[in-house]
Motif scaffolding. Structure first.
Motif, PDB file in Angstrom:
ATOM      1  N   GLU A 182      40.621-111.599 -17.387  1.00  0.00           N
ATOM      2  CA  GLU A 182      40.633-111.214 -15.905  1.00  0.00           C
ATOM      3  C   GLU A 182      41.686-111.656 -15.679  1.00  0.00           C
ATOM      4  N   ARG A 183      42.673-112.036 -15.885  1.00  0.00           N
ATOM      5  CA  ARG A 183      43.920-113.219 -14.624  1.00  0.00           C
ATOM      6  C   ARG A 183      45.047-112.537 -15.711  1.00  0.00           C
ATOM      7  N   SER A 226      37.839-109.141 -10.059  1.00  0.00           N
ATOM      8  CA  SER A 226      39.208-110.658  -9.804  1.00  0.00           C
ATOM      9  C   SER A 226      40.229-110.801  -9.495  1.00  0.00           C
ATOM     10  N   VAL A 227      40.788-110.018  -9.299  1.00  0.00           N
ATOM     11  CA  VAL A 227      42.108-110.224  -8.336  1.00  0.00           C
ATOM     12  C   VAL A 227      41.994-110.080  -6.456  1.00  0.00           C
ATOM     13  N   GLU A 245      47.113-110.373  -3.995  1.00  0.00           N
ATOM     14  CA  GLU A 245      47.036-111.414  -4.779  1.00  0.00           C
ATOM     15  C   GLU A 245      47.997-111.307  -5.882  1.00  0.00           C
ATOM     16  N   LEU A 264      51.517-112.060  -8.935  1.00  0.00           N
ATOM     17  CA  LEU A 264      51.376-112.423 -10.577  1.00  0.00           C
ATOM     18  C   LEU A 264      52.218-112.017 -11.543  1.00  0.00           C
ATOM     19  N   VAL A 299      47.022-117.227 -15.710  1.00  0.00           N
ATOM     20  CA  VAL A 299      46.780-116.304 -16.330  1.00  0.00           C
ATOM     21  C   VAL A 299      46.259-116.345 -17.401  1.00  0.00           C
TER      22      VAL A 299
END
Length: 353
Positions: free
Chosen positions: A179-180, A211-212, A216, A220, A243
């Motif tokens: 999810e990350r 989830s993000v 954001e 990442l 992550v």
């Protein structure tokens, strides 16, 4: 007085490359132009002894480096096709602080080369000037560009579909339950980096909207260098941001990401999953074997060689860019995420004297 190609070209009002084609009876020159050049040669008293002997069918292949296995592999495919067609390929490898791309092009023009293939050269740098490429095309040198794009260049372009590479990588990690997900990418000024970063934003919006947060996504993405050390540095930054899956811009970066995870005591793929890009020949034997996006070197190299051969025959091929779709190769560096507590990175131990 010694006669030069430039003298004949100026008198005839054509490029030096055109004069060379007439002298060597090469295709791609109209009969009217041939007659004009031959008339100038007669007026100037042309004699074969006064012009340097041509290198028959010389074609330059400019590569940014040979340390990344994908470039020698691409070069070999192009060389094979050109050699079969009767041309002599010469590999021109760029090295930091050494001969520059423009220097190679200058030498190729002086040697009356027939053409040149640029494999991820300066044309992939959005900060670069298109002027030198426009100049070589005006001089009549056939050219094909691989894995990069520049507006306004009258030549064929062939590239791996970078957007597809990132989409497949993110979709794979999300399908495993991550999810990350982070992106470790090379310098932001290069066309592949720009395309992969844009594709990453799109993929995260579509696959990880729950989830993000939209604002954001930028955090990442980390830009460093397309090298092992660059991947290691980018991975440390992404792991600090929580992550569990890392998509990398090259296989070398991916191997650096694996090293960064292990330096923190994290298992790959048990606690961190890593995806590379290119699919070099030894990735089945890395620890762990690396999941990566396979760049179809045969298809890209063959398309580039065929485009150049068409240009050399005097045929103007399709302008624009041919995109070759890559495919994900799943090995052992990716798995469903497990709970983990990241450890601080290891610091060197110093001892007193």
């Amino acid at each position: 007085m010694r006669m030069r190609l430039a003298d004949v070209a100026v008198r005839a009002g054509v490029s030096e490359a055109t004069v060379s084609r007439v002298l060597n009876d090469k295709p791609g020159v109209s009969q009217a132009t041939r007659d004009k050049v031959r008339s100038v040669l007669d007026v100037l008293g042309y004699d074969d002894r006064f012009l340097p002997a041509p290198v028959a069918g010389l074609v330059g292949i400019v590569v940014p480096e040979l340390t990344n296995p994908v470039f020698p592999a691409l070069s070999l495919v192009v060389q094979t096709h050109l050699a079969r067609a009767g041309y002599t390929p010469v590999v021109c490898s760029l090295v930091p602080g050494g001969v520059h791309e423009a220097d190679f092009v200058r030498v190729l023009l002086q040697q009356r080369a027939s053409g040149v293939v640029f494999l991820s050269g300066v044309h992939a740098n959005t900060d670069a000037d298109a002027g030198p490429y426009e100049h070589l095309r005006r001089r009549g040198l056939a050219a094909v560009f691989v894995n990069g794009w520049m507006d306004g260049i009258d030549a064929p372009f062939v590239s791996t579909d970078d957007a597809s590479a990132v989409e497949q990588s993110v979709a794979h990690l999300v399908g495993l339950g991550h999810e990350r997900v982070g992106l470790a990418m090379g310098p932001a000024r290069y066309v592949p980096s720009i395309r992969k970063t844009a594709a990453f934003h799109d993929a995260v919006r579509r696959h990880l909207a729950g989830s993000v947060r939209p604002g954001e996504v930028d955090s990442l993405v980390v830009h460093t260098q397309f090298r092992l050390e660059g991947g290691e540095a980018a991975a440390h930054a992404l792991l600090d941001r929580g992550v569990t899956g890392i998509v990398c811009g090259s296989d070398l970066m991916a191997l650096g990401a694996v090293r960064a995870a292990r330096a923190r005591g994290l298992a790959v793929p048990g606690q961190v999953s890593v995806v590379g890009c290119d699919d070099g020949p030894l990735l089945d034997f890395t620890d762990p074997p690396l999941t990566t996006v396979h760049q179809d070197v045969d298809a890209v190299g063959t398309a580039a060689a065929r485009a150049l051969l068409a240009e050399l025959r005097g045929e103007q091929g399709v302008r624009g860019e041919l995109l070759v779709r890559p495919r994900l190769v799943v090995r052992a560096s990716t798995a469903p995420p497990a709970a983990r507590t990241p450890r601080p990175r290891r610091r060197p131990v110093t001892t007193g004297s």
